[in-house]
Design a protein around this motif. Structure first.
Motif, PDB file in Angstrom:
ATOM      1  N   ALA A 102       0.855  -1.179   0.000  1.00  0.00           N
ATOM      2  CA  ALA A 102       0.000   0.000   0.000  1.00  0.00           C
ATOM      3  C   ALA A 102       0.894   1.233   0.000  1.00  0.00           C
ATOM      4  O   ALA A 102       2.039   1.170   0.454  1.00  0.00           O
ATOM      5  CB  ALA A 102      -0.893  -0.006   1.240  1.00  0.00           C
ATOM      6  N   LYS A 103       0.386   2.344  -0.506  1.00  0.00           N
ATOM      7  CA  LYS A 103       1.161   3.586  -0.448  1.00  0.00           C
ATOM      8  C   LYS A 103       1.422   3.929   1.013  1.00  0.00           C
ATOM      9  O   LYS A 103       0.504   3.913   1.835  1.00  0.00           O
ATOM     10  CB  LYS A 103       0.420   4.741  -1.111  1.00  0.00           C
ATOM     11  CG  LYS A 103       0.487   4.731  -2.603  1.00  0.00           C
ATOM     12  CD  LYS A 103      -0.105   6.006  -3.181  1.00  0.00           C
ATOM     13  CE  LYS A 103      -0.016   5.972  -4.697  1.00  0.00           C
ATOM     14  NZ  LYS A 103      -0.501   7.209  -5.289  1.00  0.00           N
ATOM     15  N   ASP A 104       2.677   4.224   1.300  1.00  0.00           N
ATOM     16  CA  ASP A 104       3.071   4.603   2.655  1.00  0.00           C
ATOM     17  C   ASP A 104       4.247   5.554   2.518  1.00  0.00           C
ATOM     18  O   ASP A 104       5.396   5.125   2.412  1.00  0.00           O
ATOM     19  CB  ASP A 104       3.448   3.369   3.470  1.00  0.00           C
ATOM     20  CG  ASP A 104       3.731   3.686   4.929  1.00  0.00           C
ATOM     21  OD1 ASP A 104       4.159   4.824   5.229  1.00  0.00           O
ATOM     22  OD2 ASP A 104       3.537   2.782   5.757  1.00  0.00           O
ATOM     23  N   HIS A 105       3.938   6.846   2.495  1.00  0.00           N
ATOM     24  CA  HIS A 105       4.981   7.839   2.248  1.00  0.00           C
ATOM     25  C   HIS A 105       5.986   7.921   3.388  1.00  0.00           C
ATOM     26  O   HIS A 105       7.177   8.167   3.144  1.00  0.00           O
ATOM     27  CB  HIS A 105       4.357   9.199   1.944  1.00  0.00           C
ATOM     28  CG  HIS A 105       3.602   9.202   0.651  1.00  0.00           C
ATOM     29  ND1 HIS A 105       4.207   9.129  -0.564  1.00  0.00           N
ATOM     30  CD2 HIS A 105       2.263   9.218   0.403  1.00  0.00           C
ATOM     31  CE1 HIS A 105       3.304   9.118  -1.520  1.00  0.00           C
ATOM     32  NE2 HIS A 105       2.107   9.165  -0.966  1.00  0.00           N
ATOM     33  N   ALA A 106       5.555   7.696   4.606  1.00  0.00           N
ATOM     34  CA  ALA A 106       6.484   7.730   5.742  1.00  0.00           C
ATOM     35  C   ALA A 106       7.490   6.583   5.640  1.00  0.00           C
ATOM     36  O   ALA A 106       8.698   6.786   5.842  1.00  0.00           O
ATOM     37  CB  ALA A 106       5.721   7.656   7.059  1.00  0.00           C
ATOM     38  N   LEU A 107       7.018   5.402   5.314  1.00  0.00           N
ATOM     39  CA  LEU A 107       7.919   4.256   5.179  1.00  0.00           C
ATOM     40  C   LEU A 107       8.819   4.427   3.963  1.00  0.00           C
ATOM     41  O   LEU A 107      10.015   4.113   4.010  1.00  0.00           O
ATOM     42  CB  LEU A 107       7.115   2.962   5.087  1.00  0.00           C
ATOM     43  CG  LEU A 107       7.871   1.658   5.249  1.00  0.00           C
ATOM     44  CD1 LEU A 107       8.720   1.643   6.513  1.00  0.00           C
ATOM     45  CD2 LEU A 107       6.894   0.493   5.276  1.00  0.00           C
ATOM     46  N   ALA A 108       8.265   4.954   2.875  1.00  0.00           N
ATOM     47  CA  ALA A 108       9.071   5.226   1.691  1.00  0.00           C
ATOM     48  C   ALA A 108      10.198   6.186   2.028  1.00  0.00           C
ATOM     49  O   ALA A 108      11.359   5.963   1.656  1.00  0.00           O
ATOM     50  CB  ALA A 108       8.202   5.802   0.577  1.00  0.00           C
ATOM     51  N   GLU A 109       9.870   7.246   2.764  1.00  0.00           N
ATOM     52  CA  GLU A 109      10.895   8.222   3.150  1.00  0.00           C
ATOM     53  C   GLU A 109      11.986   7.564   3.982  1.00  0.00           C
ATOM     54  O   GLU A 109      13.169   7.836   3.785  1.00  0.00           O
ATOM     55  CB  GLU A 109      10.263   9.366   3.931  1.00  0.00           C
ATOM     56  CG  GLU A 109      11.286  10.423   4.334  1.00  0.00           C
ATOM     57  CD  GLU A 109      10.670  11.577   5.100  1.00  0.00           C
ATOM     58  OE1 GLU A 109      11.453  12.349   5.678  1.00  0.00           O
ATOM     59  OE2 GLU A 109       9.441  11.714   5.135  1.00  0.00           O
ATOM     60  N   GLN A 110      11.602   6.682   4.890  1.00  0.00           N
ATOM     61  CA  GLN A 110      12.592   5.996   5.727  1.00  0.00           C
ATOM     62  C   GLN A 110      13.523   5.134   4.883  1.00  0.00           C
ATOM     63  O   GLN A 110      14.734   5.139   5.067  1.00  0.00           O
ATOM     64  CB  GLN A 110      11.918   5.146   6.811  1.00  0.00           C
ATOM     65  CG  GLN A 110      12.899   4.512   7.766  1.00  0.00           C
ATOM     66  CD  GLN A 110      13.776   5.539   8.468  1.00  0.00           C
ATOM     67  OE1 GLN A 110      13.259   6.492   9.057  1.00  0.00           O
ATOM     68  NE2 GLN A 110      15.083   5.380   8.407  1.00  0.00           N
ATOM     69  N   ARG A 139      15.907   7.343   3.038  1.00  0.00           N
ATOM     70  CA  ARG A 139      16.957   7.830   3.947  1.00  0.00           C
ATOM     71  C   ARG A 139      17.984   6.730   4.239  1.00  0.00           C
ATOM     72  O   ARG A 139      19.184   6.984   4.255  1.00  0.00           O
ATOM     73  CB  ARG A 139      16.352   8.342   5.240  1.00  0.00           C
ATOM     74  CG  ARG A 139      15.612   9.646   5.097  1.00  0.00           C
ATOM     75  CD  ARG A 139      15.043  10.120   6.460  1.00  0.00           C
ATOM     76  NE  ARG A 139      14.195  11.272   6.285  1.00  0.00           N
ATOM     77  CZ  ARG A 139      14.645  12.513   6.214  1.00  0.00           C
ATOM     78  NH1 ARG A 139      15.934  12.756   6.262  1.00  0.00           N
ATOM     79  NH2 ARG A 139      13.802  13.507   6.069  1.00  0.00           N
ATOM     80  N   ASP A 140      17.492   5.521   4.460  1.00  0.00           N
ATOM     81  CA  ASP A 140      18.402   4.406   4.728  1.00  0.00           C
ATOM     82  C   ASP A 140      19.321   4.157   3.541  1.00  0.00           C
ATOM     83  O   ASP A 140      20.516   3.914   3.705  1.00  0.00           O
ATOM     84  CB  ASP A 140      17.612   3.135   5.064  1.00  0.00           C
ATOM     85  CG  ASP A 140      16.892   3.203   6.403  1.00  0.00           C
ATOM     86  OD1 ASP A 140      17.176   4.136   7.197  1.00  0.00           O
ATOM     87  OD2 ASP A 140      16.028   2.337   6.635  1.00  0.00           O
ATOM     88  N   ALA A 141      18.749   4.212   2.339  1.00  0.00           N
ATOM     89  CA  ALA A 141      19.550   4.001   1.128  1.00  0.00           C
ATOM     90  C   ALA A 141      20.600   5.096   0.975  1.00  0.00           C
ATOM     91  O   ALA A 141      21.757   4.815   0.640  1.00  0.00           O
ATOM     92  CB  ALA A 141      18.650   3.965  -0.092  1.00  0.00           C
ATOM     93  N   ALA A 142      20.202   6.327   1.222  1.00  0.00           N
ATOM     94  CA  ALA A 142      21.122   7.450   1.077  1.00  0.00           C
ATOM     95  C   ALA A 142      22.255   7.418   2.105  1.00  0.00           C
ATOM     96  O   ALA A 142      23.360   7.887   1.841  1.00  0.00           O
ATOM     97  CB  ALA A 142      20.367   8.766   1.204  1.00  0.00           C
ATOM     98  N   ALA A 143      21.982   6.827   3.244  1.00  0.00           N
ATOM     99  CA  ALA A 143      22.995   6.775   4.310  1.00  0.00           C
ATOM    100  C   ALA A 143      24.102   5.766   4.028  1.00  0.00           C
ATOM    101  O   ALA A 143      25.162   5.822   4.659  1.00  0.00           O
ATOM    102  CB  ALA A 143      22.326   6.451   5.639  1.00  0.00           C
ATOM    103  N   LEU A 144      23.870   4.872   3.092  1.00  0.00           N
ATOM    104  CA  LEU A 144      24.872   3.827   2.807  1.00  0.00           C
ATOM    105  C   LEU A 144      25.847   4.244   1.729  1.00  0.00           C
ATOM    106  O   LEU A 144      25.639   5.022   0.919  1.00  0.00           O
ATOM    107  CB  LEU A 144      24.179   2.530   2.404  1.00  0.00           C
ATOM    108  CG  LEU A 144      23.329   1.918   3.508  1.00  0.00           C
ATOM    109  CD1 LEU A 144      22.582   0.709   2.952  1.00  0.00           C
ATOM    110  CD2 LEU A 144      24.201   1.469   4.675  1.00  0.00           C
TER     111      LEU A 144
END
Length: 109
Positions: free
Chosen positions: A93-101, A104-109
């Motif tokens: 399901a669409k979940d913008h909060a989880l998508a954002e997380q 962020r996790d991807a960008a941190a690596l």
């Protein structure tokens, strides 16, 4: 690709997808089996578009593969999983909060 190199398999599948989705699927599956997140995502996209006449990779199967790769801190898998949640794809399901997380996790690596 025939030597089992996952990135070569992915590249070959991408080239084939334009002219022969059935053969492309075989090569995407080989790359996906070796953990290439983009191959998993592309299988998901092609299945959703009806290219294979089935929807087997558009839902739970692809989502499980992406989540498994993401759990190993694969930045590409994290990014692709974020896209799934952002767009409501891959059985999510669409979940913008989880998508954002996940972004962020991807960008941190």
């Amino acid at each position: 690709a025939e030597q089992g190199l996952p990135e070569a398999q992915l590249n070959y599948a991408e080239e084939l997808a334009v002219v022969d989705s059935t053969t492309a699927k075989v090569w995407f599956e080989k790359a996906a089996a070796q953990g290439v997140s983009t191959a998993i995502y592309r299988l998901q996209q092609l299945a959703r578009s009806g290219a294979f006449g089935v929807e087997d990779l558009s839902g739970a199967s692809a989502a499980a593969k992406l989540k498994a790769a993401a759990s190993k801190n694969d930045p590409e898998a994290l990014f692709l999983l974020a896209l799934n949640y952002q767009n409501g794809e891959g059985g999510h399901a669409k979940d913008h909060a989880l998508a954002e997380q996940y972004f962020r996790d991807a960008a941190a690596l």
